[in-house]
Design an enzyme around this catalytic site. Structure first.
Site, PDB file in Angstrom:
ATOM      1  N   HIS A  12      -7.446  -6.028   0.125  1.00  0.00           N
ATOM      2  CA  HIS A  12      -6.267  -5.190   0.283  1.00  0.00           C
ATOM      3  C   HIS A  12      -5.179  -5.793   1.164  1.00  0.00           C
ATOM      4  O   HIS A  12      -3.994  -5.612   0.897  1.00  0.00           O
ATOM      5  CB  HIS A  12      -6.683  -3.826   0.851  1.00  0.00           C
ATOM      6  CG  HIS A  12      -5.624  -2.779   0.761  1.00  0.00           C
ATOM      7  ND1 HIS A  12      -5.136  -2.311  -0.451  1.00  0.00           N
ATOM      8  CD2 HIS A  12      -4.945  -2.104   1.710  1.00  0.00           C
ATOM      9  CE1 HIS A  12      -4.214  -1.383  -0.231  1.00  0.00           C
ATOM     10  NE2 HIS A  12      -4.069  -1.249   1.070  1.00  0.00           N
ATOM     11  N   SER A  42       0.826  -1.197   0.000  1.00  0.00           N
ATOM     12  CA  SER A  42       0.000   0.000   0.000  1.00  0.00           C
ATOM     13  C   SER A  42       0.869   1.260   0.000  1.00  0.00           C
ATOM     14  O   SER A  42       1.606   1.491  -0.958  1.00  0.00           O
ATOM     15  CB  SER A  42      -0.979  -0.064   1.180  1.00  0.00           C
ATOM     16  OG  SER A  42      -2.001   0.882   1.047  1.00  0.00           O
ATOM     17  N   ASN A  50      -0.395  -4.508  -3.456  1.00  0.00           N
ATOM     18  CA  ASN A  50      -1.606  -3.705  -3.252  1.00  0.00           C
ATOM     19  C   ASN A  50      -1.286  -2.215  -3.336  1.00  0.00           C
ATOM     20  O   ASN A  50      -1.711  -1.421  -2.494  1.00  0.00           O
ATOM     21  CB  ASN A  50      -2.259  -4.041  -1.915  1.00  0.00           C
ATOM     22  CG  ASN A  50      -2.658  -5.498  -1.822  1.00  0.00           C
ATOM     23  OD1 ASN A  50      -1.839  -6.338  -1.431  1.00  0.00           O
ATOM     24  ND2 ASN A  50      -3.883  -5.825  -2.191  1.00  0.00           N
TER      25      ASN A  50
END
Length: 281
Positions: free
Chosen positions: A256, A111, A135
């Site tokens: 996620h 992320s 992700n």
């Protein structure tokens, strides 16, 4: 696409491990180190802490020197100043490598950590041997961009949103329940100021290094879940097509937090990535 089995055992093991011991660099970056061999640095996402990598630390440290870091303002790491952009987070990572006397390394980010790892791969040259982008976002569409910028702008007034990320990051399947509760605990522990700075950099960082994948010469893995609404499979395939040694892997049925909800699949893909190009050495 790749299909994962139950995550209950791995997530339960992560929970049972509790807080991992940390050391700190002179400038205040906290990290946990395990194993020996070729370095692999792991960078988590906004609101998380280095324990989010527990399944990967346990598995990959059998063959590598695995170093998981707390991102600035998270866990036990010192904060960056308010207004710091993605470039400042990438510079922080460079200072961390300097303090650890790491000349070359593999880096995997999740992320926001993916954005940092991608920026490092784009700007640190051969210092980054391989990059794994888990992700991670790439050129959000206008609707997604507006939504994430609005969430970032609201943080100073509303504080850390704990339920919104959980709704976006996890499905309602029983196998995600343990990982969801772990993530809730980590969000409850995060420093609000550190979270706000990192989230603002995350919100504005999807295009910062988007044109630089062509310059990343090492193996580049782009991995996400088929059902991740923000870090989409399309983004992963688009980036993989731009990187000279890039490839995308999509884990079917996951969102996620795929490294927690599908750890066995993610670990096997990271082993594949870490092995890429070994016969060329």
């Amino acid at each position: 696409m790749l299909t994962a089995g139950s995550s209950k055992d791995a997530a339960a093991a992560t929970s049972a491990a509790g807080a991992l011991p940390r050391k700190r660099t002179a400038s205040g970056t906290a990290y946990h180190e395990a194993g020996s061999g070729e370095p692999l640095v792991l960078i988590h996402g906004v609101g998380m802490r280095l324990e989010a990598w527990a399944p990967q630390i346990a598995f990959l440290s059998a063959g590598h020197r695995v170093i998981a870091v707390d991102m600035p303002g998270h866990g036990a790491s010192a904060k960056l100043p308010a207004g710091s952009r993605l470039e400042e987070f990438v510079a922080w990572f460079g200072r961390f490598l300097d303090e650890m006397a790491i000349e070359t390394t593999n880096v995997a980010g999740h992320s926001m950590g993916a954005l940092v790892s991608g920026g490092a791969a784009a700007t640190f040259g051969e210092r980054i041997s391989r990059v794994a982008y888990l992700n991670g976002v790439y050129r959000r569409d206008p609707e997604a961009k507006a939504a994430v910028l609005a969430r970032a702008a609201a943080i100073p007034a509303t504080g850390v949103d704990k339920e919104g990320p959980l709704a976006r990051w996890f499905g309602d399947d029983p196998d995600s329940l343990v990982a969801r509760e772990l993530t809730r605990e980590w969000l409850n522990l995060v420093d609000p100021e550190g979270y706000a700075v990192a989230y603002a950099a995350f919100a504005g960082g999807d295009e910062t290094y988007a044109d630089r994948w062509k310059d990343v010469r090492g193996p580049a893995l782009f991995l996400t879940g088929s059902d991740d609404p923000n870090s989409t499979p399309l983004m992963a395939t688009q980036m993989a097509a731009l990187a000279p040694k890039g490839w995308a892997r999509i884990v079917e049925g996951h969102r996620h937090m795929v490294n927690l909800t599908a750890p066995d699949i993610v670990n096997s893909l990271l082993v594949e990535w870490l092995s890429f190009g070994e016969d060329e050495r």
